[in-house]
Design a protein around this motif. Sequence first.
Motif, PDB file in Angstrom:
ATOM      1  N   GLY A  16       8.528  30.669 -57.277  1.00  0.00           N
ATOM      2  CA  GLY A  16       8.510  31.109 -55.888  1.00  0.00           C
ATOM      3  C   GLY A  16       7.242  31.884 -55.617  1.00  0.00           C
ATOM      4  O   GLY A  16       6.162  31.473 -56.000  1.00  0.00           O
ATOM      5  N   SER A  17       7.342  33.026 -55.020  1.00  0.00           N
ATOM      6  CA  SER A  17       6.176  33.845 -54.757  1.00  0.00           C
ATOM      7  C   SER A  17       5.552  34.285 -56.076  1.00  0.00           C
ATOM      8  O   SER A  17       6.253  34.511 -57.054  1.00  0.00           O
ATOM      9  CB  SER A  17       6.571  35.082 -53.950  1.00  0.00           C
ATOM     10  N   THR A  18       4.255  34.360 -56.089  1.00  0.00           N
ATOM     11  CA  THR A  18       3.566  34.777 -57.309  1.00  0.00           C
ATOM     12  C   THR A  18       3.056  36.198 -57.140  1.00  0.00           C
ATOM     13  O   THR A  18       2.622  36.596 -56.060  1.00  0.00           O
ATOM     14  CB  THR A  18       2.394  33.844 -57.644  1.00  0.00           C
ATOM     15  N   PHE A  19       3.117  36.940 -58.207  1.00  0.00           N
ATOM     16  CA  PHE A  19       2.670  38.318 -58.203  1.00  0.00           C
ATOM     17  C   PHE A  19       1.816  38.550 -59.437  1.00  0.00           C
ATOM     18  O   PHE A  19       2.172  38.123 -60.527  1.00  0.00           O
ATOM     19  CB  PHE A  19       3.866  39.265 -58.209  1.00  0.00           C
ATOM     20  N   LEU A  79      11.369  41.402 -77.028  1.00  0.00           N
ATOM     21  CA  LEU A  79      11.018  40.884 -75.703  1.00  0.00           C
ATOM     22  C   LEU A  79       9.551  40.491 -75.714  1.00  0.00           C
ATOM     23  O   LEU A  79       8.706  41.234 -76.215  1.00  0.00           O
ATOM     24  CB  LEU A  79      11.275  41.951 -74.643  1.00  0.00           C
ATOM     25  N   SER A  80       9.257  39.335 -75.160  1.00  0.00           N
ATOM     26  CA  SER A  80       7.868  38.904 -75.026  1.00  0.00           C
ATOM     27  C   SER A  80       7.666  38.301 -73.642  1.00  0.00           C
ATOM     28  O   SER A  80       8.632  37.948 -72.960  1.00  0.00           O
ATOM     29  CB  SER A  80       7.490  37.898 -76.112  1.00  0.00           C
ATOM     30  N   ARG A  81       6.421  38.186 -73.283  1.00  0.00           N
ATOM     31  CA  ARG A  81       6.097  37.795 -71.908  1.00  0.00           C
ATOM     32  C   ARG A  81       4.919  36.836 -71.918  1.00  0.00           C
ATOM     33  O   ARG A  81       3.925  37.084 -72.590  1.00  0.00           O
ATOM     34  CB  ARG A  81       5.783  39.062 -71.131  1.00  0.00           C
ATOM     35  N   ASP A  82       5.040  35.750 -71.192  1.00  0.00           N
ATOM     36  CA  ASP A  82       3.960  34.784 -71.048  1.00  0.00           C
ATOM     37  C   ASP A  82       3.587  34.753 -69.572  1.00  0.00           C
ATOM     38  O   ASP A  82       4.245  34.085 -68.765  1.00  0.00           O
ATOM     39  CB  ASP A  82       4.420  33.406 -71.529  1.00  0.00           C
ATOM     40  N   ASN A  83       2.549  35.480 -69.213  1.00  0.00           N
ATOM     41  CA  ASN A  83       2.173  35.578 -67.803  1.00  0.00           C
ATOM     42  C   ASN A  83       1.739  34.232 -67.230  1.00  0.00           C
ATOM     43  O   ASN A  83       1.970  33.952 -66.058  1.00  0.00           O
ATOM     44  CB  ASN A  83       1.054  36.598 -67.627  1.00  0.00           C
ATOM     45  N   ALA A  84       1.131  33.408 -68.052  1.00  0.00           N
ATOM     46  CA  ALA A  84       0.658  32.109 -67.566  1.00  0.00           C
ATOM     47  C   ALA A  84       1.830  31.238 -67.122  1.00  0.00           C
ATOM     48  O   ALA A  84       1.692  30.412 -66.222  1.00  0.00           O
ATOM     49  CB  ALA A  84      -0.150  31.410 -68.642  1.00  0.00           C
ATOM     50  N   LYS A  85       2.970  31.437 -67.765  1.00  0.00           N
ATOM     51  CA  LYS A  85       4.156  30.642 -67.431  1.00  0.00           C
ATOM     52  C   LYS A  85       5.157  31.421 -66.579  1.00  0.00           C
ATOM     53  O   LYS A  85       6.225  30.907 -66.275  1.00  0.00           O
ATOM     54  CB  LYS A  85       4.853  30.169 -68.706  1.00  0.00           C
ATOM     55  N   ASN A  86       4.806  32.661 -66.248  1.00  0.00           N
ATOM     56  CA  ASN A  86       5.737  33.519 -65.499  1.00  0.00           C
ATOM     57  C   ASN A  86       7.103  33.549 -66.159  1.00  0.00           C
ATOM     58  O   ASN A  86       8.146  33.435 -65.493  1.00  0.00           O
ATOM     59  CB  ASN A  86       5.866  33.046 -64.044  1.00  0.00           C
ATOM     60  N   THR A  87       7.089  33.717 -67.454  1.00  0.00           N
ATOM     61  CA  THR A  87       8.317  33.641 -68.235  1.00  0.00           C
ATOM     62  C   THR A  87       8.394  34.818 -69.202  1.00  0.00           C
ATOM     63  O   THR A  87       7.386  35.227 -69.768  1.00  0.00           O
ATOM     64  CB  THR A  87       8.379  32.325 -69.016  1.00  0.00           C
ATOM     65  N   VAL A  88       9.603  35.343 -69.347  1.00  0.00           N
ATOM     66  CA  VAL A  88       9.858  36.335 -70.380  1.00  0.00           C
ATOM     67  C   VAL A  88      10.917  35.784 -71.314  1.00  0.00           C
ATOM     68  O   VAL A  88      11.748  34.960 -70.912  1.00  0.00           O
ATOM     69  CB  VAL A  88      10.316  37.692 -69.814  1.00  0.00           C
ATOM     70  N   TYR A  89      10.845  36.223 -72.543  1.00  0.00           N
ATOM     71  CA  TYR A  89      11.760  35.748 -73.568  1.00  0.00           C
ATOM     72  C   TYR A  89      12.446  36.948 -74.219  1.00  0.00           C
ATOM     73  O   TYR A  89      11.889  38.038 -74.282  1.00  0.00           O
ATOM     74  CB  TYR A  89      11.005  34.964 -74.634  1.00  0.00           C
ATOM     75  N   LEU A  90      13.636  36.705 -74.718  1.00  0.00           N
ATOM     76  CA  LEU A  90      14.332  37.710 -75.506  1.00  0.00           C
ATOM     77  C   LEU A  90      14.805  37.033 -76.780  1.00  0.00           C
ATOM     78  O   LEU A  90      15.734  36.226 -76.754  1.00  0.00           O
ATOM     79  CB  LEU A  90      15.507  38.307 -74.732  1.00  0.00           C
ATOM     80  N   ARG A 105      10.774  42.895 -60.780  1.00  0.00           N
ATOM     81  CA  ARG A 105      10.343  43.706 -59.645  1.00  0.00           C
ATOM     82  C   ARG A 105       8.841  43.620 -59.509  1.00  0.00           C
ATOM     83  O   ARG A 105       8.111  43.986 -60.448  1.00  0.00           O
ATOM     84  CB  ARG A 105      10.759  45.161 -59.785  1.00  0.00           C
ATOM     85  N   PRO A 106       8.361  43.133 -58.381  1.00  0.00           N
ATOM     86  CA  PRO A 106       6.912  43.059 -58.172  1.00  0.00           C
ATOM     87  C   PRO A 106       6.288  44.448 -58.103  1.00  0.00           C
ATOM     88  O   PRO A 106       6.918  45.391 -57.621  1.00  0.00           O
ATOM     89  CB  PRO A 106       6.783  42.340 -56.822  1.00  0.00           C
ATOM     90  N   GLY A 107       5.062  44.531 -58.574  1.00  0.00           N
ATOM     91  CA  GLY A 107       4.327  45.779 -58.443  1.00  0.00           C
ATOM     92  C   GLY A 107       3.980  46.382 -59.782  1.00  0.00           C
ATOM     93  O   GLY A 107       4.503  45.975 -60.820  1.00  0.00           O
ATOM     94  N   PRO A 108       3.108  47.382 -59.786  1.00  0.00           N
ATOM     95  CA  PRO A 108       2.641  48.018 -61.032  1.00  0.00           C
ATOM     96  C   PRO A 108       3.603  49.089 -61.522  1.00  0.00           C
ATOM     97  O   PRO A 108       3.255  50.267 -61.644  1.00  0.00           O
ATOM     98  CB  PRO A 108       1.301  48.623 -60.608  1.00  0.00           C
ATOM     99  N   TRP A 109       4.779  48.679 -61.876  1.00  0.00           N
ATOM    100  CA  TRP A 109       5.807  49.625 -62.293  1.00  0.00           C
ATOM    101  C   TRP A 109       5.817  49.810 -63.795  1.00  0.00           C
ATOM    102  O   TRP A 109       5.593  48.893 -64.556  1.00  0.00           O
ATOM    103  CB  TRP A 109       7.181  49.140 -61.829  1.00  0.00           C
TER     104      TRP A 109
END
Length: 125
Positions: free
Chosen positions: A26-29, A70-81, A99-103
């Motif tokens: 959907g929307s990209t952040f 927990l890991s995160r693949d920003n290129a795929k907009n995916t997180v894994y557990l 949650r979008p934003g620099p949190w």
Amino acid sequence: QVQLVESGGGLVQTGGSLRLSCAASGSTFSMFSMGWFRQAPGKERESVAVIEWNGMRTYYADSVKGRFTLSRDNAKNTVYLQMNNLKSEDTAIYYCAFRPGPWTILLRPAEYRYWGQGTQVTVSS
């Protein structure tokens, strides 16, 4: 709008492993925080693992430290557990949250704007 789709849940024996995935579309952040939560029957939803927006810090609940990653693949907009050495008390519905934003580390469910549909994890002894 952001859609989160989780996958990877299932039935596993005590000591086994599962890998959950959560893909955002959907929307990209460019900046966002994501987390994994779980809810067992009769219990409140609790944070399991959370990563801050820049990926620099990750939080793990004491009950899963050393077993979950927990890991995160920003290129795929995916997180894994990645869940290893699963125990019966890990049985729950697992949700990813976004949650979008620099949190920084967000631990409360109310702090997240978007949620996945949940995936059941059942650990049998």
